[in-house]
Design an enzyme around this catalytic site. Structure first.
Site, PDB file in Angstrom:
ATOM      1  N   ARG A 151       0.855  -1.193   0.000  1.00  0.00           N
ATOM      2  CA  ARG A 151       0.000   0.000   0.000  1.00  0.00           C
ATOM      3  C   ARG A 151       0.889   1.241   0.000  1.00  0.00           C
ATOM      4  O   ARG A 151       1.963   1.245   0.621  1.00  0.00           O
ATOM      5  CB  ARG A 151      -0.888   0.040   1.248  1.00  0.00           C
ATOM      6  CG  ARG A 151      -2.118  -0.805   1.181  1.00  0.00           C
ATOM      7  CD  ARG A 151      -3.129  -0.292   0.154  1.00  0.00           C
ATOM      8  NE  ARG A 151      -4.328  -1.110   0.123  1.00  0.00           N
ATOM      9  CZ  ARG A 151      -4.511  -2.188  -0.669  1.00  0.00           C
ATOM     10  NH1 ARG A 151      -3.563  -2.563  -1.493  1.00  0.00           N
ATOM     11  NH2 ARG A 151      -5.648  -2.858  -0.639  1.00  0.00           N
ATOM     12  N   GLU A 188      -4.104   7.856  -4.863  1.00  0.00           N
ATOM     13  CA  GLU A 188      -4.425   7.189  -6.130  1.00  0.00           C
ATOM     14  C   GLU A 188      -5.717   7.751  -6.689  1.00  0.00           C
ATOM     15  O   GLU A 188      -6.684   7.854  -5.930  1.00  0.00           O
ATOM     16  CB  GLU A 188      -4.562   5.685  -5.897  1.00  0.00           C
ATOM     17  CG  GLU A 188      -3.244   5.057  -5.459  1.00  0.00           C
ATOM     18  CD  GLU A 188      -3.331   3.551  -5.233  1.00  0.00           C
ATOM     19  OE1 GLU A 188      -4.395   2.957  -5.468  1.00  0.00           O
ATOM     20  OE2 GLU A 188      -2.321   2.976  -4.805  1.00  0.00           O
ATOM     21  N   HIS A 204      -1.897   0.673  -9.845  1.00  0.00           N
ATOM     22  CA  HIS A 204      -2.500  -0.287  -8.908  1.00  0.00           C
ATOM     23  C   HIS A 204      -3.185  -1.444  -9.666  1.00  0.00           C
ATOM     24  O   HIS A 204      -4.401  -1.611  -9.582  1.00  0.00           O
ATOM     25  CB  HIS A 204      -3.497   0.440  -7.984  1.00  0.00           C
ATOM     26  CG  HIS A 204      -3.741  -0.321  -6.702  1.00  0.00           C
ATOM     27  ND1 HIS A 204      -4.035   0.289  -5.497  1.00  0.00           N
ATOM     28  CD2 HIS A 204      -3.740  -1.645  -6.433  1.00  0.00           C
ATOM     29  CE1 HIS A 204      -4.208  -0.626  -4.570  1.00  0.00           C
ATOM     30  NE2 HIS A 204      -4.035  -1.810  -5.118  1.00  0.00           N
TER      31      HIS A 204
END
Ligand code: GLV
Length: 320
Positions: free
Chosen positions: A237, A266, A285
């Site tokens: 993360r 993000e 991601h």
């Protein structure tokens, strides 16, 4: 009739299964999250909620969600959910472990090789018409084989990553909050302190979840302990990394490069300094993004919702 809220467009084959269970309210966008205000309104009426990492589940949204029985998160990590608050409101939280392990490790491995062998730079070099002749050290990078790889976070994805290293003749170090004897015996991974991992590894690979223990773990102090040509990979993360410290470390050649599939914010801002650095590879991601794995993850969310609405135990419940 139970109302099932789905916060992102998913394929019809899954919607049809959910429609057998209740009335489905789906946000019809694939690449845009449901606006928070609308989400807060919809969740008040819902019995089940199928969410993505874009939704933050906190007391603000749970306090009015009187009918809600389950939050099915389309991810293995669940740092977007206040699980204590959900438990207090008697709401089950589920995630998608196991089905994404191999795919995510594979992406991490891809990222490591990509940064090590400067693949993005090399491709741009060709595309931009700079390839005039062969050169002895043209775009020369770093070998993974024969190197020392340090894995931070030896959960299922960490172990899967270590399995992939078996053909590369590497020394494998790991650091985790608890020891994993299976990884030590089967994968020849050696448990070391966090500092040892930083100091000895040529590649430092973070596969850890975001918790109070891992937040900001990779900070200025950590980067200062790494080898000057070490490559840092993050598939855990974004908030595990202090990005400003990482940028400094890259700029001052304290480390050699990085590959990040996860970012603090993000999507990343288009003018983010990391996007301008040759030795940083940034992905949007996509750790678990293979079609088969995404299908499996969505199916698992559907199965968890089904179990709860039929009064059964969920398959993959999260506990704090
Ligand atoms: C993705 O990041 C996940 O947690 O599944």
């Amino acid at each position: 009739m139970d109302k099932i809220l789905v916060t992102r467009k998913i394929p019809d084959k899954f919607v049809q299964q959910l429609q057998q269970l209740g009335e489905v309210q789906m946000w019809n966008e694939e690449f845009e999250p449901m606006p928070r205000e609308q989400f807060l309104k919809e969740i008040e009426e819902s019995t089940a909620c199928f969410i993505t990492l874009s939704e933050k589940i906190d007391e603000e949204c749970l306090k009015h969600a009187e009918h809600l029985k389950i939050i099915a998160n389309l991810a293995v990590g669940y740092d977007n959910i206040d699980v204590d608050s959900a438990t207090k409101h008697d709401i089950d939280v589920t995630n998608t472990p196991n089905v994404l392990t191999e795919t995510t490790a594979e992406l991490g491995f891809t990222l490591m090789l990509t940064v090590a062998r400067r693949i993005i730079e090399a491709e741009h070099y060709v595309q931009e018409g700079n390839w005039k002749s062969w050169g002895p050290y043209l775009l020369s990078g770093k070998d993974v084989h024969g190197s020392t790889v340090g894995i931070y976070g030896m959960g299922e994805i960490g172990k899967s990553f270590a399995r992939r290293l078996q053909g590369f003749n590497t020394e494998i170090l790991y650091h985790n909050r608890s020891r994993h004897e299976d990884a030590e015996q089967q994968l020849n991974a050696q448990y070391v302190s966090f500092d040892d991992l930083l100091e000895r590894s040529d590649f430092v690979v973070c596969t850890a979840p975001l918790t109070s223990e891992t937040a900001d773990k990779f900070n200025a102090t950590a980067f200062s302990k790494m080898k000057n040509d070490a490559i840092f990979i993050n598939i855990g993360r974004g908030a595990i990394v202090d990005e400003e410290a990482l940028i400094e470390a890259l700029e001052h050649h304290q480390i050699g490069g990085c590959g990040l599939d996860v970012l603090r914010e993000e999507p990343i801002r288009f003018d983010h300094p990391l996007l301008k650095m040759n030795n940083a590879v940034i992905l949007p991601h996509i750790g678990s993004a293979s079609v088969v794995t995404r299908d499996r993850m969505i199916q698992l969310c559907v199965d968890n919702i089904k179990a709860i609405l039929q009064g059964e135990q969920p398959l993959t419940q999260v506990h704090n």
